[in-house]
Scaffold this motif. Structure first.
Motif, mmCIF file in Angstrom:
data_model
loop_
_atom_site.group_PDB
_atom_site.id
_atom_site.type_symbol
_atom_site.label_atom_id
_atom_site.label_comp_id
_atom_site.label_asym_id
_atom_site.label_seq_id
_atom_site.Cartn_x
_atom_site.Cartn_y
_atom_site.Cartn_z
ATOM 1 N N HIS A 1 0.780 -1.102 -0.015
ATOM 2 C CA HIS A 1 -0.085 0.108 0.017
ATOM 3 C C HIS A 1 0.979 1.312 -0.091
ATOM 4 N N LEU A 2 1.926 1.190 0.963
ATOM 5 C CA LEU A 2 2.905 2.324 0.674
ATOM 6 C C LEU A 2 3.436 2.584 -0.606
ATOM 7 N N LEU A 3 3.932 1.619 -1.287
ATOM 8 C CA LEU A 3 4.531 1.726 -2.657
ATOM 9 C C LEU A 3 3.324 2.365 -3.533
ATOM 10 N N ARG A 4 2.218 1.743 -3.552
ATOM 11 C CA ARG A 4 1.274 2.356 -4.463
ATOM 12 C C ARG A 4 0.678 3.748 -4.184
ATOM 13 N N ALA A 5 0.825 4.170 -2.985
ATOM 14 C CA ALA A 5 0.587 5.410 -2.660
ATOM 15 C C ALA A 5 1.795 6.507 -2.959
ATOM 16 N N PHE A 6 2.782 6.122 -2.790
ATOM 17 C CA PHE A 6 3.982 6.742 -3.357
ATOM 18 C C PHE A 6 4.083 6.836 -4.964
ATOM 19 N N ASP A 7 3.735 5.682 -5.583
ATOM 20 C CA ASP A 7 3.590 5.783 -7.007
ATOM 21 C C ASP A 7 2.346 6.598 -7.396
ATOM 22 N N ASP A 8 1.383 6.776 -6.807
ATOM 23 C CA ASP A 8 0.177 7.607 -7.209
ATOM 24 C C ASP A 8 0.599 8.847 -6.953
ATOM 25 N N LEU A 9 1.276 9.228 -5.785
ATOM 26 C CA LEU A 9 1.907 10.671 -5.782
ATOM 27 C C LEU A 9 2.587 11.000 -6.723
ATOM 28 N N ARG A 10 3.588 10.173 -7.253
ATOM 29 C CA ARG A 10 4.406 10.517 -8.465
ATOM 30 C C ARG A 10 3.718 10.799 -9.545
ATOM 31 N N ASP A 11 2.727 9.716 -9.759
ATOM 32 C CA ASP A 11 1.949 10.084 -11.008
ATOM 33 C C ASP A 11 1.065 11.269 -10.978
ATOM 34 N N LEU A 12 0.429 11.565 -9.774
ATOM 35 C CA LEU A 12 -0.294 12.858 -9.589
ATOM 36 C C LEU A 12 0.778 14.277 -9.843
ATOM 37 N N SER A 13 1.879 13.863 -9.582
ATOM 38 C CA SER A 13 2.738 15.149 -9.697
ATOM 39 C C SER A 13 3.289 15.317 -10.967
ATOM 40 N N ALA A 14 3.194 14.280 -11.898
ATOM 41 C CA ALA A 14 3.737 14.341 -13.342
ATOM 42 C C ALA A 14 2.574 14.832 -13.987
ATOM 43 N N THR A 15 1.283 14.443 -13.775
ATOM 44 C CA THR A 15 0.172 14.692 -14.284
ATOM 45 C C THR A 15 0.009 16.468 -14.296
ATOM 46 N N VAL A 16 0.238 16.897 -12.857
ATOM 47 C CA VAL A 16 -0.067 18.238 -12.848
ATOM 48 C C VAL A 16 1.103 19.002 -13.315
ATOM 49 N N LEU A 17 2.159 18.828 -13.451
ATOM 50 C CA LEU A 17 3.361 19.382 -13.984
ATOM 51 C C LEU A 17 3.369 19.572 -15.679
ATOM 52 N N THR A 18 2.418 18.434 -16.453
ATOM 53 C CA THR A 18 2.715 18.479 -17.740
ATOM 54 C C THR A 18 1.270 19.344 -18.202
#
Length: 61
Positions: A44-61
């Motif tokens: 669950h931690l790995l998924r949450a940090f992956d989701d956070l990274r994906d969210l950051s990439a989405t917001v920045l593009t």
């Protein structure tokens, strides 16, 4: 966590942001783990940090 980052030369505002983000992500993962204990907390931690990274990439593009 923030203090340790500061001791490593990270600026105060970034250290605080990292600590708060880490805590919020852990809280999110722990809640998901309680809802789905079939998977370990680490998954669950790995998924949450992956989701956070994906969210950051989405917001920045």
């Amino acid at each position: 966590m923030a203090e340790t980052l500061r001791q490593r030369g990270v600026a105060d505002r970034l250290a605080d942001l990292a600590a708060q983000t880490g805590w919020a992500t852990f809280h999110h993962a722990a809640g998901a783990w309680l809802d789905d204990p079939e998977q370990g907390l680490d998954a669950h931690l790995l998924r949450a940090f992956d989701d956070l990274r994906d969210l950051s990439a989405t917001v920045l593009t």
